[in-house]
Design a protein around this motif. Sequence first.
Motif, PDB file in Angstrom:
ATOM      1  N   ALA A 104       0.841  -1.201   0.000  1.00 35.05           N
ATOM      2  CA  ALA A 104       0.000   0.000   0.000  1.00 35.05           C
ATOM      3  C   ALA A 104       0.876   1.252   0.000  1.00 35.05           C
ATOM      4  O   ALA A 104       2.051   1.215   0.387  1.00 35.05           O
ATOM      5  N   GLY A 105       0.307   2.363  -0.473  1.00 32.61           N
ATOM      6  CA  GLY A 105       1.033   3.618  -0.446  1.00 32.61           C
ATOM      7  C   GLY A 105       1.512   3.929   0.957  1.00 32.61           C
ATOM      8  O   GLY A 105       0.782   3.775   1.933  1.00 32.61           O
ATOM      9  N   GLN A 128       2.251   3.482  -4.105  1.00 34.94           N
ATOM     10  CA  GLN A 128       1.744   2.108  -4.055  1.00 34.94           C
ATOM     11  C   GLN A 128       2.643   1.185  -4.873  1.00 34.94           C
ATOM     12  O   GLN A 128       3.074   1.504  -5.976  1.00 34.94           O
ATOM     13  N   ALA A 148       2.357   8.265   1.566  1.00 32.29           N
ATOM     14  CA  ALA A 148       2.398   7.897   0.146  1.00 32.29           C
ATOM     15  C   ALA A 148       2.953   9.036  -0.697  1.00 32.29           C
ATOM     16  O   ALA A 148       3.414   8.820  -1.818  1.00 32.29           O
TER      17      ALA A 148
END
Length: 389
Positions: A104-105, A128, A148
Amino acid sequence: AASCDKCSDGNFSVAGSSGCTACPPGSACVNGSVPFICSPGRYAQGGNSMCLTCPAGSFAPSQNFSACLDCPAGSWCDAGAVVSMNCTAGFFSGSRSSVCSECAGGSYTGLTGTSVCTLCSVGTYCPQGGNTPRRCEPGTYADVAGLARCLRCTYGTYSTGGTDSCKECPAGTYCPSQLGPYGCPQGSYSAGTATACTICDKGTFCPVNSTAPLICVAGQSCPDSTVPAVVCPLGYYSLSGADPCVRCPRGYSCPSTSQAPVRCTSGFFSVEGQTACTPCPPGFSCPSTTCTEVPEAFVDQIVSDATSAAQVASAKSARCWQPCKSGTYSGGYQTSCVNCAPGRQCSDGLGPGTLCPSGRFSLGGQMICSICPPGYSCSAPDALPKVCS
């Protein structure tokens, strides 16, 4: 003889058997035939008529498996897999996974076969599917882990990249687009937290990296804020640093470069650029305080040698002073010459002269006393001769 019964699927028998036997685990038995071993990627729990394909998320690395192995965390297994495949960098998985998932980011993994992703540290960010943290670019920052994308610095602050905070743009510099800091160029300044430097006003001077304008005071001139202050030379003045240095005008003196010109008083004069008014010398009259047709050298000369021939010649061409006429005098500091008094003679024009000698007379305004004529007596030098009786 009685007939033999056929074994059902999933069972088998050998010759001379009185009954059928369940097909062993890891093998399959079709139509009562002897067991055949399941190939890699397939399994049989026992009593099976056929080998089954390992479901996605599991695998059988070799033959004769009664149950498929769980695909370990950090890998993935398609249906019928004979080996687990490690997740590539930027991807992860738990156990019994058929696919790997992107990190995931705000997280990353730079290794293959990873079961968890690591949060990006402060000063970095991870898009990501990242396989390595990326350093925050100049003008941005990351003050917490797991971002992110980096955050933009506020106006008037900056970062050089890879930081967890932004710094205030210091005085004497500017930070456009949260970049920098860059020094203010000559002719401008900043007091701090500036996105652009401020142009210095007329009458000030701002060197490179100025935090505030340097005020040009009276007696100086700053017509251009990019040029250092010019000190007015003697004989010039300025009342404000925004003004140019002005030459002291005729008829005035400028004893200070920071003060207004002072008008010459009666009996004094000046040409342009004088720090003090010149006193009118003995033997001359100065009806005006200004002079327009006199060489400047004459100003010095008139003080040192008031009776020189050159001085007299120059004075004759001057508008503001003239040599005293015959029979008049000036002791200096005068706007006009004074007639020589009766009974006196003024031969040099520099003072009230001397008394007429015996046998001479003057009715006033004479350079030399007149000789008493024959047949007359001159008992009073300031009166007309009397006829002898």
